[in-house]
Write an enzyme that holds these catalytic residues in place. Structure first.
Site, PDB file in Angstrom:
ATOM      1  N   HIS A 157      -3.110  13.852  -7.858  1.00  0.00           N
ATOM      2  CA  HIS A 157      -1.813  14.527  -7.833  1.00  0.00           C
ATOM      3  C   HIS A 157      -1.792  15.674  -8.838  1.00  0.00           C
ATOM      4  O   HIS A 157      -1.749  15.427 -10.042  1.00  0.00           O
ATOM      5  CB  HIS A 157      -0.699  13.579  -8.263  1.00  0.00           C
ATOM      6  CG  HIS A 157      -0.426  12.460  -7.314  1.00  0.00           C
ATOM      7  ND1 HIS A 157       0.560  11.542  -7.522  1.00  0.00           N
ATOM      8  CD2 HIS A 157      -1.000  12.124  -6.125  1.00  0.00           C
ATOM      9  CE1 HIS A 157       0.591  10.674  -6.518  1.00  0.00           C
ATOM     10  NE2 HIS A 157      -0.360  10.999  -5.665  1.00  0.00           N
TER      11      HIS A 157
ATOM     12  N   TYR B  76      10.911  15.790  -6.330  1.00  0.00           N
ATOM     13  CA  TYR B  76       9.890  14.750  -6.214  1.00  0.00           C
ATOM     14  C   TYR B  76       8.554  15.119  -6.892  1.00  0.00           C
ATOM     15  O   TYR B  76       7.944  16.127  -6.546  1.00  0.00           O
ATOM     16  CB  TYR B  76       9.646  14.397  -4.728  1.00  0.00           C
ATOM     17  CG  TYR B  76       8.394  13.577  -4.592  1.00  0.00           C
ATOM     18  CD1 TYR B  76       8.373  12.267  -5.067  1.00  0.00           C
ATOM     19  CD2 TYR B  76       7.223  14.132  -4.101  1.00  0.00           C
ATOM     20  CE1 TYR B  76       7.216  11.531  -5.037  1.00  0.00           C
ATOM     21  CE2 TYR B  76       6.060  13.401  -4.061  1.00  0.00           C
ATOM     22  CZ  TYR B  76       6.055  12.105  -4.533  1.00  0.00           C
ATOM     23  OH  TYR B  76       4.912  11.384  -4.528  1.00  0.00           O
TER      24      TYR B  76
ATOM     25  N   HIS C 183       7.935  14.074   1.046  1.00  0.00           N
ATOM     26  CA  HIS C 183       8.674  12.881   0.607  1.00  0.00           C
ATOM     27  C   HIS C 183       9.960  12.667   1.390  1.00  0.00           C
ATOM     28  O   HIS C 183      11.034  12.448   0.817  1.00  0.00           O
ATOM     29  CB  HIS C 183       8.924  12.926  -0.907  1.00  0.00           C
ATOM     30  CG  HIS C 183       8.571  11.649  -1.584  1.00  0.00           C
ATOM     31  ND1 HIS C 183       9.501  10.806  -2.139  1.00  0.00           N
ATOM     32  CD2 HIS C 183       7.381  11.045  -1.754  1.00  0.00           C
ATOM     33  CE1 HIS C 183       8.888   9.752  -2.642  1.00  0.00           C
ATOM     34  NE2 HIS C 183       7.595   9.861  -2.413  1.00  0.00           N
TER      35      HIS C 183
ATOM     36  N   GLU D 172       2.508  15.531   4.308  1.00  0.00           N
ATOM     37  CA  GLU D 172       2.845  14.106   4.234  1.00  0.00           C
ATOM     38  C   GLU D 172       4.347  13.870   4.339  1.00  0.00           C
ATOM     39  O   GLU D 172       5.141  14.608   3.742  1.00  0.00           O
ATOM     40  CB  GLU D 172       2.331  13.583   2.886  1.00  0.00           C
ATOM     41  CG  GLU D 172       2.600  12.116   2.657  1.00  0.00           C
ATOM     42  CD  GLU D 172       2.004  11.653   1.335  1.00  0.00           C
ATOM     43  OE1 GLU D 172       1.079  12.315   0.808  1.00  0.00           O
ATOM     44  OE2 GLU D 172       2.459  10.634   0.816  1.00  0.00           O
TER      45      GLU D 172
ATOM     46  N   GLU E 171       3.275   5.382   4.089  1.00  0.00           N
ATOM     47  CA  GLU E 171       3.166   4.646   2.817  1.00  0.00           C
ATOM     48  C   GLU E 171       4.266   3.610   2.663  1.00  0.00           C
ATOM     49  O   GLU E 171       4.116   2.682   1.870  1.00  0.00           O
ATOM     50  CB  GLU E 171       3.148   5.609   1.632  1.00  0.00           C
ATOM     51  CG  GLU E 171       4.440   6.382   1.458  1.00  0.00           C
ATOM     52  CD  GLU E 171       4.405   7.326   0.264  1.00  0.00           C
ATOM     53  OE1 GLU E 171       3.429   8.056   0.111  1.00  0.00           O
ATOM     54  OE2 GLU E 171       5.384   7.317  -0.506  1.00  0.00           O
TER      55      GLU E 171
ATOM     56  N   HIS F 163      -2.304   4.669   0.897  1.00  0.00           N
ATOM     57  CA  HIS F 163      -1.464   4.936  -0.266  1.00  0.00           C
ATOM     58  C   HIS F 163      -2.171   4.445  -1.535  1.00  0.00           C
ATOM     59  O   HIS F 163      -2.719   3.341  -1.550  1.00  0.00           O
ATOM     60  CB  HIS F 163      -0.140   4.180  -0.080  1.00  0.00           C
ATOM     61  CG  HIS F 163       0.913   4.505  -1.073  1.00  0.00           C
ATOM     62  ND1 HIS F 163       1.707   3.547  -1.650  1.00  0.00           N
ATOM     63  CD2 HIS F 163       1.312   5.689  -1.589  1.00  0.00           C
ATOM     64  CE1 HIS F 163       2.563   4.141  -2.467  1.00  0.00           C
ATOM     65  NE2 HIS F 163       2.338   5.425  -2.456  1.00  0.00           N
TER      66      HIS F 163
HETATM   67  C1  GCO Z   1       2.580   9.073  -2.785  1.00  0.00           C
HETATM   68  C2  GCO Z   1       3.956   8.509  -2.834  1.00  0.00           C
HETATM   69  C3  GCO Z   1       4.367   8.045  -4.154  1.00  0.00           C
HETATM   70  C4  GCO Z   1       5.728   7.344  -4.110  1.00  0.00           C
HETATM   71  C5  GCO Z   1       5.682   6.098  -4.922  1.00  0.00           C
HETATM   72  C6  GCO Z   1       6.962   5.337  -4.928  1.00  0.00           C
HETATM   73  O1  GCO Z   1       2.337   9.874  -1.915  1.00  0.00           O
HETATM   74  O2  GCO Z   1       1.784   8.653  -3.605  1.00  0.00           O
HETATM   75  O3  GCO Z   1       4.858   9.360  -2.189  1.00  0.00           O
HETATM   76  O4  GCO Z   1       4.295   9.101  -5.037  1.00  0.00           O
HETATM   77  O5  GCO Z   1       6.742   8.156  -4.550  1.00  0.00           O
HETATM   78  O6  GCO Z   1       4.658   5.311  -4.440  1.00  0.00           O
HETATM   79  O7  GCO Z   1       6.799   4.138  -5.622  1.00  0.00           O
HETATM   80 MG    MG Z   2       3.795  10.082  -0.498  1.00  0.00          MG
END
Ligand code: GCO
Ligand code: MG
Length: 408
Positions: A122, A160, A217, A241, A267, A317
């Protein structure tokens, strides 16, 4: 062979890992993960109060029957809490099976299809330059793929996965100050006007080779998602995503009619019945379920096989809440799956985490190399575990500027 006892531990270094340990009459034990981020005590209680008492005396080698027993036997089937609890049992039973066979789990699935599994990290920034710095750091570490999220000028709050100040990327997903959530304010218009050009600038800066991923998100409506997907098409994203909330599977049709951008979803799914139509109608390109809350290895493998029939690849995930145990279970599936795509992997390897979960799984040059140790290939140090306990956390809640509640 019989299960003699099972214990649940909740806690970890800056995390609330829910770890299950299943003991047998032959001295072999198995480990599983039931961590449901920000709801950790619930799968733990489900295990403790309902599942463990039933598990004692069962033959741990009957992985399939035990899975069916809990799933079909519950009457009120599924849901993320129950599936996380079944998932932990299932992982632990596979761990036992691998140890009995003296083989790493990927061998029991059909052997290795690849040497290293592509991972992504990330990258995040308060603004675009800050994000570029974050991407550069991952590229220097050898990552071949990064997910990119950045602050949007004029957005009322950070949104987010975006830090509120430059260089501030930390554990932005869970706020461990308590169970009362902080609030994000979201403006779709600002996001839609800014983000496509920002993504194009990242592509221009880092060149054609880097795999760039972006997570919406669940924030867009179906029509907006179609427009956004069309706008980002020239960037050549590895995936887009969760463009829309996951419940409305038909929403993806509109996006598909307007864009060829690869779509990754799943996820928050905890069952094959939440994604079978998406997969069979070929409305997605990557399935994002996690072994943790999609019922463990047994159920997730079923999803992977269905996906393979429809050219859908895996992208499990792997947010920072996942424990090394579920990441190991996914690593074994990733080593085997003919339709493997990519693995989300945020380095867990702090000294504290390694002491709690010793293993020789390793990340090198952006590729995840699975351990050859029997079973999952991860241990659990109960003495270390005594240092940790549950600490309540929360996800932010999202509202529009007029106060309307929106999708986190
Ligand atoms: C991702 C997810 C996470 C979620 C998290 C919530 O792509 O990894 O969107 O960032 O926000 O898992 O608990
Ligand atoms: Mg995600």
């Amino acid at each position: 062979m019989k299960i003699t006892d099972a214990k649940v531990f909740v806690g970890g270094p800056g995390k609330n890992y829910v770890t299950l340990k299943i003991m047998t009459d032959q001295g072999v034990f198995g480990l599983g993960d039931a961590t449901l981020n920000n709801r950790e005590t619930l799968p733990a209680a489900y295990l403790q109060d309902y599942l463990i008492p039933t598990l004692i005396g069962m033959d741990p080698r009957n992985t399939e029957d035990i899975w069916q027993f809990f799933y079909r036997g519950a009457y009120f089937r599924g849901g993320p809490i129950a599936m996380a609890a079944y998932g932990a049992i299932d992982m632990a039973l596979w761990d036992i099976k691998g140890k009995l066979a003296n083989m790493p789990l990927y061998q029991l699935f059909g052997g290795k299809s690849r040497d290293g599994a592509l991972t992504y990290a990330h990258a995040a920034g308060a603004d675009l330059e800050d994000l570029m710095d974050s991407v550069s750091r991952y590229v220097e570490l050898g990552y071949k793929a990064v997910r990119v999220q950045c602050g949007i000028p004029g957005m009322p709050t950070a949104s987010y996965a975006v830090p509120d100040k430059k260089g501030g990327a930390g554990d932005y997903i869970t706020d461990f100050s308590g169970i009362l959530p902080t609030m994000e304010v979201w403006d779709t218009g600002r996001y839609m006007r800014y983000m496509p050009d920002a993504l194009a600038e990242i592509r221009a800066r880092f060149g054609p080779e880097l795999h760039i991923l972006h997570d919406v998100h669940h924030r867009l409506l179906p029509r907006e998602a179609a427009e956004f997907a069309k706008a980002v098409e020239p960037v050549g994203l590895y995936w887009l995503e969760d463009p829309t909330p996951a419940e409305d599977q038909d929403a993806l049709r509109l996006l598909r009619q307007h864009s060829t951008v690869p779509v990754a979803i799943g996820e928050v799914f905890h069952s094959i019945y939440q994604c079978n139509k998406l997969i069979e109608n070929e409305l997605i390109d990557f399935i994002r379920v996690a072994v943790t809350y999609a019922g463990g290895i047994t159920h997730t493998k079923r999803i992977v096989d269905l996906a393979g029939l429809h050219h859908v690849r895996t992208g499990f995930h792997g947010a920072p809440s996942h424990s090394p145990l579920s990441m190991a279970a996914q690593a074994h599936l990733n080593a085997w799956a003919p339709n493997f795509g990519i693995q989300e992997y945020l380095v867990l390897g702090t000294p504290e985490c390694d002491a709690l979960f010793p293993s020789d799984h390793r990340l090198e040059g952006g590729l995840f190399h699975v351990s050859d140790a029997p079973g999952l290939g991860v241990d659990f140090d109960e003495k270390e575990a005594e240092r940790y306990s549950y600490s309540p956390g929360s996800h932010p809640v999202v509202r529009l500027e007029d106060g309307t509640l929106w999708n986190y």
